[in-house]
Design an enzyme around this catalytic site. Structure first.
Site, mmCIF file in Angstrom:
data_model
loop_
_atom_site.group_PDB
_atom_site.id
_atom_site.type_symbol
_atom_site.label_atom_id
_atom_site.label_comp_id
_atom_site.label_asym_id
_atom_site.label_seq_id
_atom_site.Cartn_x
_atom_site.Cartn_y
_atom_site.Cartn_z
ATOM 1 N N ASN A 197 78.782 -5.563 31.089
ATOM 2 C CA ASN A 197 78.141 -4.330 31.516
ATOM 3 C C ASN A 197 78.120 -4.284 33.037
ATOM 4 O O ASN A 197 78.184 -5.306 33.708
ATOM 5 C CB ASN A 197 76.693 -4.311 31.014
ATOM 6 C CG ASN A 197 76.613 -4.334 29.498
ATOM 7 O OD1 ASN A 197 76.357 -5.369 28.895
ATOM 8 N ND2 ASN A 197 76.844 -3.198 28.881
ATOM 9 N N HIS A 238 81.051 -0.413 31.125
ATOM 10 C CA HIS A 238 81.474 -1.785 31.410
ATOM 11 C C HIS A 238 82.387 -1.741 32.629
ATOM 12 O O HIS A 238 83.091 -0.763 32.858
ATOM 13 C CB HIS A 238 82.208 -2.375 30.202
ATOM 14 C CG HIS A 238 81.284 -2.730 29.075
ATOM 15 N ND1 HIS A 238 81.064 -4.021 28.656
ATOM 16 C CD2 HIS A 238 80.487 -1.951 28.296
ATOM 17 C CE1 HIS A 238 80.190 -4.021 27.660
ATOM 18 N NE2 HIS A 238 79.820 -2.780 27.415
ATOM 19 N N CYS A 292 83.635 -11.497 28.616
ATOM 20 C CA CYS A 292 84.258 -12.503 27.755
ATOM 21 C C CYS A 292 84.196 -13.859 28.451
ATOM 22 O O CYS A 292 84.646 -14.002 29.586
ATOM 23 C CB CYS A 292 85.708 -12.139 27.484
ATOM 24 S SG CYS A 292 86.605 -13.456 26.659
ATOM 25 N N ARG A 311 70.441 -7.909 24.936
ATOM 26 C CA ARG A 311 71.166 -7.577 23.704
ATOM 27 C C ARG A 311 72.684 -7.508 23.962
ATOM 28 O O ARG A 311 73.406 -8.425 23.629
ATOM 29 C CB ARG A 311 70.641 -6.236 23.131
ATOM 30 C CG ARG A 311 70.821 -6.100 21.610
ATOM 31 C CD ARG A 311 72.228 -5.793 21.176
ATOM 32 N NE ARG A 311 72.712 -4.515 21.714
ATOM 33 C CZ ARG A 311 73.969 -4.114 21.602
ATOM 34 N NH1 ARG A 311 74.863 -4.871 20.983
ATOM 35 N NH2 ARG A 311 74.349 -2.971 22.150
ATOM 36 N N ASP A 312 73.169 -6.475 24.587
ATOM 37 C CA ASP A 312 74.620 -6.351 24.757
ATOM 38 C C ASP A 312 75.156 -7.463 25.643
ATOM 39 O O ASP A 312 76.296 -7.908 25.479
ATOM 40 C CB ASP A 312 74.969 -4.974 25.351
ATOM 41 C CG ASP A 312 76.437 -4.613 25.141
ATOM 42 O OD1 ASP A 312 77.016 -5.028 24.129
ATOM 43 O OD2 ASP A 312 76.995 -3.894 25.988
ATOM 44 N N HIS A 359 76.782 4.355 29.249
ATOM 45 C CA HIS A 359 76.878 2.900 29.102
ATOM 46 C C HIS A 359 78.272 2.492 29.571
ATOM 47 O O HIS A 359 79.258 2.817 28.917
ATOM 48 C CB HIS A 359 76.659 2.569 27.610
ATOM 49 C CG HIS A 359 76.825 1.128 27.241
ATOM 50 N ND1 HIS A 359 75.739 0.315 26.960
ATOM 51 C CD2 HIS A 359 77.928 0.348 27.082
ATOM 52 C CE1 HIS A 359 76.177 -0.902 26.631
ATOM 53 N NE2 HIS A 359 77.500 -0.909 26.692
#
Lengths: 302, 302
Positions: free
Chosen positions: B247, B207, B238, B14-15, B205
């Protein structure tokens, strides 16, 4: 971690460039060192006095040191592995020599053609001469957190190496995770074991090979280490693996330190400029992330 | 950090995929989820029920959930932002819905077209329906450590958001460093502030945008967080910045946890296979480092 200060030792010109496939000429290396010296960095590992046939990236150390400017307050160090290297180093007017003792015999034999015990003896002899000449003398214990040939390295062995080296009259001892395997728990354990053997200032040297380098660096400071090695841009990764990283990157470390209230005395903007310069000369993207991501909050870089 | 256990929530499908430029078809997404479900991972964020016109990478969530196998002990979650999304999610037999409340009004308006307060209200309504249907319900507070538009975010504001959301009958709250700006000190501060407002289990969560993600993850566990999001391969950076990371990578986190004596119940070998699969499908190198560097000591992967 509270407010505090830390010394960053910039190793891009030596440990960084040594592990890049592109060989830079003397003017480029001088320009890189001078760009770094303009950031507020007070310690820069600039050169290595090893056999240029083995490490062509580090050839012409004398020419580099003859050309580089010497700003007040900036200390240049050079890597020295033997008496021949020390004689070369002494002729260049360096401030500091750094020696290496590899923690395992197998890796030591491959790196320096001698056992760990023999490297400790050689270190003592070099240290005495360098100290007599007025230089700072540091020893880096390589593979202190793990060896590519022998696997796990016992903290007790590293502590004993440090104890024997410390007798040689050093100004600092560094613990190096040469192959980037440590996690913060390893750092706490090893720093405590070494601290029990010496009151010398401790420095740590981390590679971000498995993405644990920055966690290790912050943990080392919590454990009482007062200096950290880093390379601008994080240069020095194996050039044949695009995302493989070398040393932890000076700018990424500086970001983490600054946001943690720890002063390293370095300005981000000229540091990013130095990293951009070396990225262009090396011809591939630096592993460092801050140059792309930017500081936070935006506009905070000095 | 001593021995312990942690739950890793795999968010690559998902992410991760949502932030990649390559749009995978349903069979590829199903194969990726099933490869992850075979690693020992017990929680996988598999899909998102958002507008496919806005997020084409996440279209066809129903088709993905209809095709994917349902091994015992594996819980699938889906992102839901509104009642329409919840209705879609309920029809797929998901185990968990995850909602998002962005901590700043500016970012919330851009992300969901409503203020933070409005998002909290919407969350309460969705949570009640989902709980009545027997699902686990989690809320992720996005931009909890910093906002790309408003800059610093006060921990007190995040704690207040959590307090208001917790009243909705959640099973867990997640704190997300959506733009990757936090350092360990921020994690300690925010987890303590939030813990003062709720006894719900906390998830984080992170990054790795500025190379602090792994340090933050390990610190979060020390601070009492019991679950961590991660994406296999570290996918989701990106695509226009080669080294920008998404992540934190599940395999790199698993390495750090394992060497710290913390059990995540996941096997490294099939996890690396899942990451290699998605790397090939996405057509660019994963930011994760462990697949290239290898485990240490060598041969330790199960």
């Amino acid at each position: 971690m509270g407010a505090g200060v830390v010394e960053i030792v910039e190793v891009g010109p030596r440990d960084g460039l040594q592990n890049e496939s592109v060989i830079l000429d003397v003017p480029a290396r001088v320009a890189y060192i001078e760009a770094l010296a303009a950031t507020g960095l007070r310690r820069i590992e600039a050169v290595s006095f090893v056999n240029p046939a083995r490490v062509p990236q580090m050839a012409d150390a004398e020419a580099v040191m003859a050309a580089v400017s010497r700003p007040d307050g900036v200390s240049y160090s050079g890597l020295v592995l033997n008496k021949r290297g020390l004689d070369r180093a002494l002729a260049t007017g360096l401030h500091e020599v750094n020696m290496v003792v590899v923690a395992t015999d197998t890796f030591s034999a491959r790196n320096q053609g001698m056992s760990t015990a023999e490297a400790i003896s050689a270190t003592a002899s070099i240290a005495a001469t360098a100290r007599a000449a007025g230089l700072s003398v540091t020893v880096t214990v390589a593979a202190a957190f793990g060896c590519p040939f022998e696997g796990e390295v016992r903290p007790e062995r590293v502590a004993e190496i440090v104890r024997q080296c410390a007798d040689a009259g050093l100004t600092e001892v560094a613990l190096a995770d040469t192959i980037g395997v440590a996690v913060p728990q390893d750092v706490r354990t090893l720093v405590a074991a070494v601290r029990a053997e010496t009151s010398l200032p401790l420095r740590c040297h981390f590679h971000n090979t498995r993405n644990t380098g920055y966690a290790n660096a912050l943990t080392a400071l919590e454990a009482g280490v007062t200096a950290l090695d880093a390379s601008s841009g994080g240069i020095g990764g194996c050039p044949f693996a695009p995302a493989a990283t070398g040393n932890i990157a000076t700018e990424d470390l500086l970001y983490a330190l600054g946001r943690s209230g720890i002063d390293a005395g370095i300005d981000m903007t000229p540091l990013l400029a130095a990293s951009a310069y070396i990225e262009e000369r090396l011809g591939h993207a630096n592993p460092a992330l801050l140059g792309r991501a930017g500081v936070f909050p935006p506009g905070e870089a000095s």
